[in-house]
Design a protein around this motif. Structure first.
Motif, PDB file in Angstrom:
ATOM      1  N   GLY A  82       2.090  -7.268  -1.694  1.00  0.00           N
ATOM      2  CA  GLY A  82       0.909  -8.260  -0.943  1.00  0.00           C
ATOM      3  C   GLY A  82       1.278  -9.761  -1.192  1.00  0.00           C
ATOM      4  O   GLY A  82       0.306 -10.472  -0.659  1.00  0.00           O
ATOM      5  N   ALA A  83       2.131 -10.010  -1.807  1.00  0.00           N
ATOM      6  CA  ALA A  83       2.487 -11.578  -2.168  1.00  0.00           C
ATOM      7  C   ALA A  83       3.216 -12.038  -0.892  1.00  0.00           C
ATOM      8  O   ALA A  83       4.055 -11.238  -0.157  1.00  0.00           O
ATOM      9  CB  ALA A  83       3.114 -11.616  -3.456  1.00  0.00           C
ATOM     10  N   LEU A  84       3.170 -13.387  -0.636  1.00  0.00           N
ATOM     11  CA  LEU A  84       3.840 -14.076   0.386  1.00  0.00           C
ATOM     12  C   LEU A  84       5.376 -14.674  -0.426  1.00  0.00           C
ATOM     13  O   LEU A  84       5.417 -15.069  -1.294  1.00  0.00           O
ATOM     14  CB  LEU A  84       3.319 -15.405   0.577  1.00  0.00           C
ATOM     15  CG  LEU A  84       4.062 -15.951   1.789  1.00  0.00           C
ATOM     16  CD1 LEU A  84       3.990 -15.532   3.071  1.00  0.00           C
ATOM     17  CD2 LEU A  84       3.349 -17.442   2.038  1.00  0.00           C
ATOM     18  N   ARG A  85       6.428 -14.163   0.525  1.00  0.00           N
ATOM     19  CA  ARG A  85       7.749 -14.105  -0.303  1.00  0.00           C
ATOM     20  C   ARG A  85       8.579 -15.254   1.059  1.00  0.00           C
ATOM     21  O   ARG A  85       8.849 -14.821   2.014  1.00  0.00           O
ATOM     22  CB  ARG A  85       8.414 -12.951  -0.359  1.00  0.00           C
ATOM     23  CG  ARG A  85       9.725 -13.099  -0.989  1.00  0.00           C
ATOM     24  CD  ARG A  85      10.316 -11.956  -1.601  1.00  0.00           C
ATOM     25  NE  ARG A  85      11.688 -12.517  -2.112  1.00  0.00           N
ATOM     26  CZ  ARG A  85      12.799 -11.344  -2.088  1.00  0.00           C
ATOM     27  NH1 ARG A  85      12.359 -10.077  -2.173  1.00  0.00           N
ATOM     28  NH2 ARG A  85      14.023 -11.916  -2.553  1.00  0.00           N
ATOM     29  N   VAL A  86       8.964 -16.099   0.448  1.00  0.00           N
ATOM     30  CA  VAL A  86       9.841 -17.217   1.205  1.00  0.00           C
ATOM     31  C   VAL A  86      11.485 -17.404   0.592  1.00  0.00           C
ATOM     32  O   VAL A  86      11.165 -17.663  -0.785  1.00  0.00           O
ATOM     33  CB  VAL A  86       9.313 -18.388   1.190  1.00  0.00           C
ATOM     34  CG1 VAL A  86       9.832 -19.369   2.330  1.00  0.00           C
ATOM     35  CG2 VAL A  86       7.846 -18.268   1.970  1.00  0.00           C
TER      36      VAL A  86
END
Ligand code: OGA
Ligand code: ZN
Ligand code: ZN
Length: 384
Positions: A82-86
């Motif tokens: 559920g984390a934002l990964r860039v």
């Protein structure tokens, strides 16, 4: 566990649903349908990874000037936790905790929400219901301590009862918050009628409504006055909410309000060994135009040094402000008894005492100061 550069956790208000690349920014959509833009620069700046933030201090070692202005993401996704990964074009890989991200989102709705939940000062007049706290509770129980500190922050005046009357007891209570701010009057100062007084405070005179140390660039944030003995006739305490007076003045006499905000005046405190001076307006505003601070002690004021055309309008404004502090509608009055103390916001709440008769009995208060930063920090740590 997602890395965050903080000592608290951020509850997940709403999970991240998706993230989309757009020019200059990534737009995320939350489960509650809110959309938040996050600029590439902002995201890169706030990468919490262990290369960007030193895990021991939780302070940034990376500086945003270390990457090109138009650093592009190669890919963006909501990962299986559920984390934002860039993933960035220079090979750097960033993951953002969704709770942290939501708490720092800067779309209009999120910013408005945060603004609305910001602590609001509760203005008061003569009929104030005084917030009163017990010494033993605030000394032994962190939740009682927090209740007291919130009252000091938001109302700006409080009383603590059941305080030991041994000289020096005040230090222990003040240190429940943090460091005491020392001044030329000492770590603790003794408020007593003295023959060789170095301040009108140390006489038996009436002390008009004032803030302490307006002569310093930074006025002390909190002031404590602890009553060890109060057997003399007279000497009752009085308080006004300087923010309430400024607000009323703004409505009733806008010209006076403007002059008190704009024209600096000098406050001075001099004795044989020291000479403190501060040039500042009586009413200070913050960047949003809200009243942030009152600076006023007529007995410490220097001669006005104002252009001739403004001298009379300024006197009108200054006299009007003092006249308002004398109005019963604004004044909260109460006599302090042995074992009680006042704790108030010295940059907002003006305090006074009636004249007393030193031949009728003893009167001995001790006082000290704690800066506002210490109060606010203590509150945040207690709230973690
Ligand atoms: C002071 C002061 C009040 C009092 O010492 O600054 O305001 O009640 N004292 O003596
Ligand atoms: Zn990083
Ligand atoms: Zn004072």
């Amino acid at each position: 566990m997602n890395a965050i550069a903080d000592y608290r956790t951020y509850p997940l208000i709403s999970p991240l649903l998706s993230a989309q690349l757009a020019p200059d920014l990534i737009e995320v959509t939350w489960a509650d349908q809110r959309r938040s833009p996050f600029h590439h620069l902002w995201l890169r700046d706030n990468c919490p990874c262990s290369q960007c933030v030193y895990s021991v201090t939780r302070e940034q070692v990376f500086e945003i000037a270390d990457v090109p202005e138009h650093l592009e993401p190669l890919s963006v996704e909501v990962d299986d936790q559920g984390a934002l990964r860039v993933q960035w074009e220079d090979g750097h890989d960033s993951r953002y905790d969704p709770g942290w991200l939501r708490a720092h989102a800067y779309d209009d709705a999120s910013r408005a929400e945060r603004q609305a939940t910001r602590a609001r000062k509760q203005r008061w007049v003569a009929g104030l219901t005084l917030p009163v706290f017990e010494y033993s509770a605030v000394m032994n129980d962190d939740s009682a301590l927090l209740d007291w500190l919130l009252a000091v922050r938001d109302i700006g005046l409080s009383q603590v009862r059941g305080v030991p009357t041994e000289p020096g007891s005040l230090s222990l209570l003040a240190q429940r918050i943090s460091f005491i701010r020392e001044s030329n009057f000492g770590v603790l100062f003794n408020v007593q009628s003295k023959v060789d007084a170095d301040s009108n405070a140390y006489t038996a005179f009436n002390l008009p409504l004032h803030t302490d140390l307006p002569t310093r660039e930074l006025q002390p944030g909190l002031q404590f006055l602890h009553c060890l003995i109060n057997d003399a006739e007279g000497g009752d305490s009085r308080f006004v909410d300087g923010f309430a007076i400024a607000q009323t003045l703004r409505q009733e006499d806008p010209q006076a309000y403007r002059l008190l905000c704009e024209v600096p005046v000098e406050f001075r405190n001099k004795d044989r060994r020291s000479d403190y001076r501060c040039l500042a307006p009586v009413i200070a505003l913050d960047v949003t135009g809200e009243v942030a601070e009152i600076r006023m002690a007529n007995f410490l004021r220097g001669a006005f040094n104002i252009e001739p055309d403004v001298m009379l309008p300024y006197y009108r404004a200054y006299r009007h402000f003092i006249a308002m502090t004398r109005e019963p509608r604004f004044q909260f009055r109460q006599r302090l008894e042995a074992g009680q103390l006042w704790c108030f916001d010295n940059r907002r709440t003006l305090h006074a005492r009636d004249a007393f008769d030193p031949t009728s009995g003893a009167r001995h208060f001790q006082g000290c100061y704690v800066d506002r930063d210490e109060l606010l920090s203590r509150i945040l740590v207690l709230q973690r």
